[in-house]
Write a protein that holds these residues in place. Structure first.
Motif, PDB file in Angstrom:
ATOM      1  N   GLY A 268      37.386  44.034  24.254  1.00 27.75           N
ATOM      2  CA  GLY A 268      37.685  44.358  25.546  1.00 27.75           C
ATOM      3  C   GLY A 268      38.634  43.537  26.189  1.00 27.75           C
ATOM      4  N   LYS A 269      39.213  44.251  27.431  1.00 26.23           N
ATOM      5  CA  LYS A 269      40.327  43.649  28.069  1.00 26.23           C
ATOM      6  C   LYS A 269      39.803  43.427  29.419  1.00 26.23           C
ATOM      7  CE  LYS A 269      44.928  44.365  29.237  1.00 26.23           C
ATOM      8  NZ  LYS A 269      46.245  45.550  29.088  1.00 26.23           N
ATOM      9  N   ILE A 270      40.323  42.345  30.219  1.00 29.82           N
ATOM     10  CA  ILE A 270      40.287  42.201  31.646  1.00 29.82           C
ATOM     11  C   ILE A 270      41.259  43.127  32.284  1.00 29.82           C
ATOM     12  CG2 ILE A 270      40.111  40.531  33.426  1.00 29.82           C
ATOM     13  CD1 ILE A 270      39.392  38.199  31.113  1.00 29.82           C
ATOM     14  N   VAL A 271      40.730  43.861  33.390  1.00 29.21           N
ATOM     15  CA  VAL A 271      41.708  44.836  34.002  1.00 29.21           C
ATOM     16  C   VAL A 271      41.752  44.617  35.543  1.00 29.21           C
ATOM     17  CG1 VAL A 271      41.470  46.468  32.042  1.00 29.21           C
ATOM     18  CG2 VAL A 271      39.857  46.800  33.957  1.00 29.21           C
ATOM     19  N   ALA A 272      40.859  43.773  36.057  1.00 27.01           N
ATOM     20  CA  ALA A 272      40.690  43.736  37.264  1.00 27.01           C
ATOM     21  C   ALA A 272      39.815  42.518  37.771  1.00 27.01           C
ATOM     22  CB  ALA A 272      39.777  44.946  38.221  1.00 27.01           C
ATOM     23  N   VAL A 273      40.339  41.705  38.839  1.00 28.38           N
ATOM     24  CA  VAL A 273      39.766  40.552  39.502  1.00 28.38           C
ATOM     25  C   VAL A 273      39.564  40.617  40.848  1.00 28.38           C
ATOM     26  CG1 VAL A 273      40.493  38.110  39.753  1.00 28.38           C
ATOM     27  CG2 VAL A 273      41.063  39.239  37.595  1.00 28.38           C
ATOM     28  N   ALA A 274      38.100  39.964  41.317  1.00 25.78           N
ATOM     29  CA  ALA A 274      38.068  39.950  42.754  1.00 25.78           C
ATOM     30  C   ALA A 274      37.729  38.580  43.118  1.00 25.78           C
ATOM     31  CB  ALA A 274      36.883  41.055  43.024  1.00 25.78           C
ATOM     32  N   ASP A 275      38.180  38.512  44.434  1.00 26.75           N
ATOM     33  CA  ASP A 275      37.521  37.047  45.010  1.00 26.75           C
ATOM     34  C   ASP A 275      37.685  37.467  46.496  1.00 26.75           C
ATOM     35  OD1 ASP A 275      37.046  34.004  44.063  1.00 26.75           O
ATOM     36  OD2 ASP A 275      37.667  34.133  46.158  1.00 26.75           O
ATOM     37  N   ILE A 276      36.778  36.657  47.507  1.00 28.39           N
ATOM     38  CA  ILE A 276      36.893  36.890  48.650  1.00 28.39           C
ATOM     39  C   ILE A 276      38.039  36.257  49.351  1.00 28.39           C
ATOM     40  CG2 ILE A 276      34.245  37.243  49.119  1.00 28.39           C
ATOM     41  CD1 ILE A 276      34.071  34.392  49.902  1.00 28.39           C
ATOM     42  N   ASP A 277      38.713  35.018  48.559  1.00 24.56           N
ATOM     43  CA  ASP A 277      39.704  34.583  49.031  1.00 24.56           C
ATOM     44  C   ASP A 277      40.948  35.092  48.454  1.00 24.56           C
ATOM     45  OD1 ASP A 277      42.176  32.497  48.879  1.00 24.56           O
ATOM     46  OD2 ASP A 277      40.605  31.144  49.274  1.00 24.56           O
ATOM     47  N   GLY A 278      41.938  35.667  48.896  1.00 25.15           N
ATOM     48  CA  GLY A 278      42.999  36.490  48.293  1.00 25.15           C
ATOM     49  C   GLY A 278      43.858  35.818  47.667  1.00 25.15           C
ATOM     50  N   ALA A 279      44.145  34.718  48.224  1.00 22.23           N
ATOM     51  CA  ALA A 279      45.220  33.652  47.386  1.00 22.23           C
ATOM     52  C   ALA A 279      44.497  33.222  45.934  1.00 22.23           C
ATOM     53  CB  ALA A 279      45.636  32.408  48.197  1.00 22.23           C
ATOM     54  N   ARG A 280      43.077  33.074  45.901  1.00 24.15           N
ATOM     55  CA  ARG A 280      42.577  32.526  44.817  1.00 24.15           C
ATOM     56  C   ARG A 280      42.528  33.781  43.555  1.00 24.15           C
ATOM     57  NH1 ARG A 280      37.091  29.037  45.789  1.00 24.15           N
ATOM     58  NH2 ARG A 280      37.115  29.565  43.306  1.00 24.15           N
ATOM     59  N   ALA A 281      42.011  34.994  44.166  1.00 19.49           N
ATOM     60  CA  ALA A 281      42.350  36.135  43.313  1.00 19.49           C
ATOM     61  C   ALA A 281      43.734  36.381  42.964  1.00 19.49           C
ATOM     62  CB  ALA A 281      41.963  37.336  44.181  1.00 19.49           C
ATOM     63  N   GLU A 282      44.734  36.350  43.677  1.00 20.76           N
ATOM     64  CA  GLU A 282      46.076  36.667  43.143  1.00 20.76           C
ATOM     65  C   GLU A 282      46.495  35.519  42.055  1.00 20.76           C
ATOM     66  OE1 GLU A 282      50.638  37.189  44.760  1.00 20.76           O
ATOM     67  OE2 GLU A 282      48.998  36.131  46.131  1.00 20.76           O
ATOM     68  N   GLU A 283      46.010  34.158  42.447  1.00 18.76           N
ATOM     69  CA  GLU A 283      46.515  33.095  41.269  1.00 18.76           C
ATOM     70  C   GLU A 283      45.679  33.263  40.192  1.00 18.76           C
ATOM     71  OE1 GLU A 283      45.998  29.721  38.954  1.00 18.76           O
ATOM     72  OE2 GLU A 283      44.325  30.490  40.369  1.00 18.76           O
ATOM     73  N   ALA A 284      44.197  33.682  39.987  1.00 22.01           N
ATOM     74  CA  ALA A 284      43.593  33.933  38.825  1.00 22.01           C
ATOM     75  C   ALA A 284      44.084  35.020  37.900  1.00 22.01           C
ATOM     76  CB  ALA A 284      42.096  34.090  39.318  1.00 22.01           C
ATOM     77  N   ALA A 285      44.314  36.122  38.693  1.00 25.37           N
ATOM     78  CA  ALA A 285      44.960  37.297  38.043  1.00 25.37           C
ATOM     79  C   ALA A 285      46.228  36.894  37.217  1.00 25.37           C
ATOM     80  CB  ALA A 285      45.233  38.436  39.097  1.00 25.37           C
ATOM     81  N   SER A 286      46.894  36.180  38.091  1.00 25.91           N
ATOM     82  CA  SER A 286      48.531  35.876  37.538  1.00 25.91           C
ATOM     83  C   SER A 286      48.053  34.870  36.372  1.00 25.91           C
ATOM     84  CB  SER A 286      49.276  35.152  38.506  1.00 25.91           C
ATOM     85  OG  SER A 286      50.452  34.640  37.868  1.00 25.91           O
ATOM     86  N   ARG A 287      47.084  34.107  36.254  1.00 27.13           N
ATOM     87  CA  ARG A 287      47.011  32.928  35.377  1.00 27.13           C
ATOM     88  C   ARG A 287      46.256  33.954  34.161  1.00 27.13           C
ATOM     89  NH1 ARG A 287      42.520  30.050  35.581  1.00 27.13           N
ATOM     90  NH2 ARG A 287      42.452  30.344  38.004  1.00 27.13           N
TER      91      ARG A 287
ATOM     92  N   VAL B   5      46.410  39.557  34.524  1.00 29.95           N
ATOM     93  CA  VAL B   5      45.814  40.877  34.967  1.00 29.95           C
ATOM     94  C   VAL B   5      46.548  41.423  36.229  1.00 29.95           C
ATOM     95  CG1 VAL B   5      43.861  41.790  35.856  1.00 29.95           C
ATOM     96  CG2 VAL B   5      43.505  40.059  34.400  1.00 29.95           C
ATOM     97  N   ASP B   6      46.749  42.556  36.189  1.00 26.33           N
ATOM     98  CA  ASP B   6      47.733  43.173  37.304  1.00 26.33           C
ATOM     99  C   ASP B   6      46.957  43.429  38.339  1.00 26.33           C
ATOM    100  OD1 ASP B   6      49.896  43.269  35.603  1.00 26.33           O
ATOM    101  OD2 ASP B   6      49.243  45.280  34.871  1.00 26.33           O
ATOM    102  N   PHE B   7      45.608  43.805  38.390  1.00 24.80           N
ATOM    103  CA  PHE B   7      44.970  44.279  39.689  1.00 24.80           C
ATOM    104  C   PHE B   7      44.237  43.228  40.071  1.00 24.80           C
ATOM    105  CE2 PHE B   7      41.492  46.114  41.925  1.00 24.80           C
ATOM    106  CZ  PHE B   7      41.938  46.738  43.019  1.00 24.80           C
ATOM    107  N   TYR B   8      44.227  42.992  41.412  1.00 26.30           N
ATOM    108  CA  TYR B   8      43.295  42.004  42.034  1.00 26.30           C
ATOM    109  C   TYR B   8      43.015  42.426  43.450  1.00 26.30           C
ATOM    110  CZ  TYR B   8      47.284  40.089  44.238  1.00 26.30           C
ATOM    111  OH  TYR B   8      48.689  40.025  45.028  1.00 26.30           O
ATOM    112  N   THR B   9      41.926  41.903  43.924  1.00 26.41           N
ATOM    113  CA  THR B   9      41.567  42.332  45.381  1.00 26.41           C
ATOM    114  C   THR B   9      40.516  41.463  45.954  1.00 26.41           C
ATOM    115  OG1 THR B   9      40.137  44.056  46.484  1.00 26.41           O
ATOM    116  CG2 THR B   9      39.492  43.602  44.182  1.00 26.41           C
ATOM    117  N   THR B  10      40.232  41.565  47.238  1.00 29.55           N
ATOM    118  CA  THR B  10      39.222  40.610  48.070  1.00 29.55           C
ATOM    119  C   THR B  10      37.955  41.402  48.002  1.00 29.55           C
ATOM    120  OG1 THR B  10      40.059  41.322  50.345  1.00 29.55           O
ATOM    121  CG2 THR B  10      41.078  39.321  49.289  1.00 29.55           C
TER     122      THR B  10
END
Length: 351
Positions: free
Chosen positions: A28-47, A50-55
């Motif tokens: 499998g492959k991670i394709v999406a990330v969510a966190d209520i903290d947008g900055a944390r979601a963006e940082e984790a997706a980048s690390r 993963v292209d898609f992230y959301t709050t």
């Protein structure tokens, strides 16, 4: 077909789930990330690449390329993403404990039954070579009828911080954090007996002593922490079994002992694994040799989860089993508050 994976919650434990998934990239492959903290979601997706992230995790559940999700939120937020994901037709790997409350755990188990999807609770201790070997010994009948056991997890000075430190986010302290592992181990090894009464106690003493933050320990917020550092219970089961449960984040002692289980024909202790019995007209101790080496349990559990999704097999660690830990923890907290033994929630109201 590669399984599409979504990660809900990017706190510390999510990194272990992601490490497991990345080690099983053929599945499998991670394709999406969510966190209520947008900055944390963006940082984790980048690390994690993963292209898609959301709050809003519901945006993940609406995606056709997401087949499964890992729920890595704090304990009090396990229920809703899990229930919503199952209703959306996604399979779910939810971090332990199953839930912060028994009502939440019951709702999650019902959602899994109603959806026909896999709900697996991430109790990685099931993948310990010692636990697997102990299970083989007990299932062989070598212990006979097991009548008593003790299941124990000890930290001398490692009190939870962040979301672990607050009842509002964690639901409890040492009992739900590390105690759930030893509870599940006992239940798993002994075939998931049903508890009927619990006498429990909890304590928060060292936690509130600023001078207890000594060299070699783990720092915590004395004023903010409002969950127990210690919990213990005497648990009676319907089949006559009795178990003593002990867990701690902080004690003035090196250990509260080894976990062990006593039967009419033999006994087993953990840490290290040892079997006790009678052979050749003598009392004998058997120490298994050359157990398989310890592997990354998060890699093993995510592999198990993805393979079950791929092959259409049942959950490797189903909610119907793990909800029993919530039944016991709920009774422990009620008993501690009432200062008396209590009946567990009636089974017809649980399953």
């Amino acid at each position: 077909m590669s399984i599409g994976i979504g990660i809900i919650g990017t706190g510390g434990i999510s990194n272990s789930h992601v490490r497991g998934y990345q080690a099983n990239s053929s599945l499998g492959k991670i394709v999406a990330v969510a966190d209520i903290d947008g900055a944390r979601a963006e940082e984790a997706a980048s690390r994690w690449g993963v292209d898609f992230y959301t709050t809003d995790y519901r945006e993940i559940l609406a995606r056709d390329d997401v087949d499964v999700v890992s729920v890595c939120t704090y304990n009090q937020a396990h229920r809703q993403p899990t229930v919503d994901a199952l209703a959306a037709g996604k399979h779910v790997l939810c971090e332990k404990p199953m839930a912060a409350t028994l009502d939440d755990a019951k709702a999650m188990a019902k959602a899994a039954r109603d959806s026909g999807r896999i709900l697996m609770i991430a109790i990685h201790s099931r993948y310990s070579p010692q636990t697997i070997a102990a299970k083989k010994i007990i299932d062989s009948g070598a212990l006979g009828r097991v009548y008593y056991g003790e299941t124990i997890s000890t930290r001398r000075r490692w009190i939870g911080s962040g979301s672990f430190a607050r009842k509002e986010t964690a639901g409890g302290g040492a009992v739900v954090d590390i105690g759930v592992y030893s509870l599940d181990t006992a239940l798993h090894l002994l075939g998931h007996p049903r508890p009927k009464r619990v006498s429990g106690t909890t304590c928060m003493a060292i936690t509130k002593d600023p001078s207890a933050q000594v060299y070699g320990g783990h720092s915590w917020d004395v004023d903010r922490t409002n969950v127990e550092e210690f919990g213990a219970a005497w648990i009676r089961f319907e089949n006559g079994l009795c178990i003593t449960f002990k867990t701690s984040w902080a004690i003035h002692g090196n250990s509260m002992g080894r976990s062990f289980f006593l039967g009419e024909k033999g006994g087993v202790a953990l840490g290290p694994l040892e079997y006790y019995g009678d052979q050749f007209g003598m009392m004998v101790n058997v120490i298994p040799q050359d157990l398989p080496p310890e592997e990354d349990r998060f890699v093993l559990e995510t592999r198990d989860f993805l393979e079950c999704v791929r092959d259409g097999r049942p959950s490797p660690i189903p909610p119907e089993q793990v909800v029993v830990t919530n039944v016991i923890m709920d009774a422990l907290y009620r008993s501690a508050a009432a200062d008396e033994e209590v009946e567990v929630t009636p089974w017809q109201d649980v399953l």
